[in-house]
Motif scaffolding. Structure first.
Motif, short mmCIF file in Angstrom:
data_model
loop_
_atom_site.label_atom_id
_atom_site.label_comp_id
_atom_site.label_asym_id
_atom_site.label_seq_id
_atom_site.Cartn_x
_atom_site.Cartn_y
_atom_site.Cartn_z
N THR A 133 0.82 -1.21 0.00
CA THR A 133 0.00 0.00 0.00
C THR A 133 0.86 1.26 0.00
O THR A 133 0.34 2.35 -0.20
N GLN A 134 2.16 1.14 0.23
CA GLN A 134 3.05 2.29 0.21
C GLN A 134 3.61 2.56 -1.19
O GLN A 134 4.63 3.24 -1.34
N ARG A 135 2.97 2.03 -2.20
CA ARG A 135 3.34 2.25 -3.60
C ARG A 135 4.68 1.65 -3.97
O ARG A 135 5.31 2.08 -4.92
N THR A 136 5.14 0.68 -3.22
CA THR A 136 6.43 0.08 -3.52
C THR A 136 6.26 -1.21 -4.31
O THR A 136 5.36 -2.01 -4.04
N GLN A 137 7.12 -1.39 -5.31
CA GLN A 137 7.19 -2.62 -6.08
C GLN A 137 8.60 -3.16 -5.90
O GLN A 137 9.58 -2.48 -6.18
N THR A 138 8.69 -4.39 -5.38
CA THR A 138 10.00 -4.95 -5.05
C THR A 138 10.13 -6.36 -5.61
O THR A 138 9.15 -6.99 -6.00
N ASP A 139 11.38 -6.84 -5.61
CA ASP A 139 11.68 -8.24 -5.89
C ASP A 139 11.17 -8.69 -7.26
O ASP A 139 10.67 -9.80 -7.43
N GLY A 140 11.32 -7.85 -8.27
CA GLY A 140 10.84 -8.18 -9.59
C GLY A 140 11.56 -9.37 -10.21
O GLY A 140 12.76 -9.55 -10.03
N VAL A 141 10.82 -10.19 -10.93
CA VAL A 141 11.39 -11.34 -11.62
C VAL A 141 10.74 -11.47 -12.99
O VAL A 141 9.52 -11.28 -13.14
N ALA A 142 11.53 -11.73 -14.03
CA ALA A 142 11.02 -11.92 -15.37
C ALA A 142 10.41 -13.31 -15.50
O ALA A 142 10.97 -14.29 -15.01
N VAL A 143 9.26 -13.40 -16.17
CA VAL A 143 8.55 -14.67 -16.27
C VAL A 143 8.13 -15.03 -17.68
O VAL A 143 7.31 -15.92 -17.88
N GLY A 144 8.66 -14.37 -18.68
CA GLY A 144 8.33 -14.72 -20.05
C GLY A 144 7.01 -14.13 -20.49
O GLY A 144 6.51 -13.17 -19.92
N ALA A 145 6.41 -14.72 -21.52
CA ALA A 145 5.17 -14.21 -22.11
C ALA A 145 3.97 -14.68 -21.29
O ALA A 145 3.27 -15.64 -21.65
N ALA A 146 3.73 -14.03 -20.17
CA ALA A 146 2.74 -14.50 -19.21
C ALA A 146 1.31 -14.20 -19.64
O ALA A 146 1.03 -13.17 -20.25
N VAL A 147 0.41 -15.11 -19.30
CA VAL A 147 -1.01 -14.95 -19.54
C VAL A 147 -1.71 -14.51 -18.26
O VAL A 147 -2.55 -13.61 -18.27
N THR A 148 -1.36 -15.13 -17.13
CA THR A 148 -1.95 -14.76 -15.85
C THR A 148 -1.07 -15.30 -14.73
O THR A 148 -0.13 -16.08 -14.96
N ILE A 149 -1.38 -14.89 -13.49
CA ILE A 149 -0.71 -15.41 -12.30
C ILE A 149 -1.78 -15.90 -11.34
O ILE A 149 -2.85 -15.29 -11.22
N LEU A 150 -1.50 -17.01 -10.65
CA LEU A 150 -2.45 -17.63 -9.74
C LEU A 150 -1.87 -17.67 -8.33
O LEU A 150 -0.67 -17.58 -8.13
N GLY A 151 -2.73 -17.84 -7.34
CA GLY A 151 -2.34 -18.05 -5.96
C GLY A 151 -3.26 -19.11 -5.37
O GLY A 151 -4.24 -19.52 -6.00
N PRO A 152 -2.96 -19.59 -4.16
CA PRO A 152 -2.06 -18.99 -3.15
C PRO A 152 -0.58 -19.32 -3.32
O PRO A 152 0.26 -18.56 -2.88
N SER A 153 -0.25 -20.46 -3.89
CA SER A 153 1.15 -20.78 -4.14
C SER A 153 1.46 -20.23 -5.52
O SER A 153 1.03 -20.79 -6.52
#
Length: 340
Positions: A301-321
């Motif tokens: 919520t403090q507008r910070t983006q950290t720990d970026g990692v490249a993941v290729g031509a992504a379609v979506t991201i899922l959780g919880p894992s």
């Protein structure tokens, strides 16, 4: 961390094992896990134990379709053969749910056998610009079915252990379902509203609804993640959008991101993550830069983006894992990339 999978006569047996939390610090993308799936669009869902299910999104296809599963870091396996095209998937610890535009079917994950099915309300597909007219969410022991018709979203609740038809619980300008079964939606008077699992409602602030003729000026409810409701407002003319965060407890505004352009936001065992791309902002330069490269970041919520990692031509991201669904290098199939 995950139990192995074994193939049953009618599907795939997958044990329920809670995924481990990600450590703090830089995110790392695991080796891509190939899924022999070719499709113009893909729909995917992750169970609470981290098993990822995916299939081609083709609601109007006469069928049959194959749903694949990736359990842990093991190879992709066939989870289910279904007789129709697929619009959406969801999964809990017991069942896999597969929806067409006509019905939702549940399959027992321990055997692959069909358990029951429910007929859906009529969905008008005329003049639909995308296949995203229907969405499934498994939460708090229930299955929620969201149907979009024009600018209206109707959310239905059903009991996976009952033959009773889906029950309409809200209708609004947009809606998302939280992990506890609460539904956050835009009421007819533009106010953000929370419907708790008990049916009680709490009204929050009014959302922007002043179209500027350029595609901006209107707020849209995007996601529930990290105890916040994420609401986006496009700037218009294809420019970035502003994301506003509201507390899931009080519906009070707690933060904003100016010009974020987040593609997908998801709650995970590694915190709230965002998928952006292709290209991504600074701090996520791949070893071999490609125009199709996307990035995943931790966000706050403090507008910070950290720990970026490249993941290729992504379609979506899922959780919880956290797991990324991406096109492979030559766009002939899909891959699952676990984040560690």
């Amino acid at each position: 961390m995950y139990a192995p999978i074994t193939t049953a006569a009618a599907g795939t047996t997958i044990a329920s094992v809670s995924p481990a939390s990600l450590p703090s610090g830089p995110l790392v993308a695991g080796a891509p896990i190939a899924v022999p799936l070719t499709a113009n669009a893909v729909t995917a869902a992750e169970a609470p134990d981290g098993a990822v299910f995916l299939t081609g999104q083709a609601p109007a296809a006469p069928g049959p379709s194959v749903v694949w599963v990736v359990d842990g870091n093991g190879p992709a396996a066939i989870a289910e053969h279904v007789t129709s095209g697929v619009a959406a998937l969801a999964a809990d610890g017991t069942n896999l749910y597969v929806a067409s535009y006509a019905r939702v079917t549940s399959y027992r994950r321990s055997s692959g056998n069909e358990v029951r099915h429910w007929k859906l309300p009529y969905i008008n597909t005329a003049n639909a610009s995308t296949d995203d007219l229907l969405d499934l969410t498994a939460a708090a022991g229930k299955l929620f079915v969201s149907i979009t018709q024009g600018n209206t979203v109707s959310v239905y609740s059903l009991n996976p252990n009952s033959k009773k038809a889906p029950h309409l619980i809200i209708r609004g300008g947009g809606a998302v379902v939280g992990p506890d079964g609460s539904v956050y939606y835009e009421r007819a008077d533009d106010h953000l509203v929370k419907r708790s699992p008990s049916g009680a409602t709490t009204a929050g602030p009014a959302l922007a609804n002043a179209p500027n003729g350029l595609g901006g000026g209107v707020q849209y409810i995007d996601e529930v993640a990290g105890r916040y409701v994420w609401v986006g407002q496009p700037a218009g003319q294809g420019l970035d959008k502003e994301d506003t965060l509201y507390s899931t407890a009080t519906l009070k505004q707690v933060g904003t991101y100016d010009g974020s352009g987040f593609q997908v936001i998801v709650a995970s065992t590694g915190g709230v993550l965002t998928l952006v791309g292709p290209g991504g902002p600074g701090g996520c330069a791949p070893a071999a830069p490609q125009a199709s490269t996307s990035c995943v970041f931790r966000i706050s919520t403090q507008r910070t983006q950290t720990d970026g990692v490249a993941v290729g031509a992504a379609v979506t991201i899922l959780g919880p894992s956290p797991a990324v669904i991406a096109d492979n290098a030559d766009s002939t199939a899909f891959e699952v990339e676990r984040l560690m």
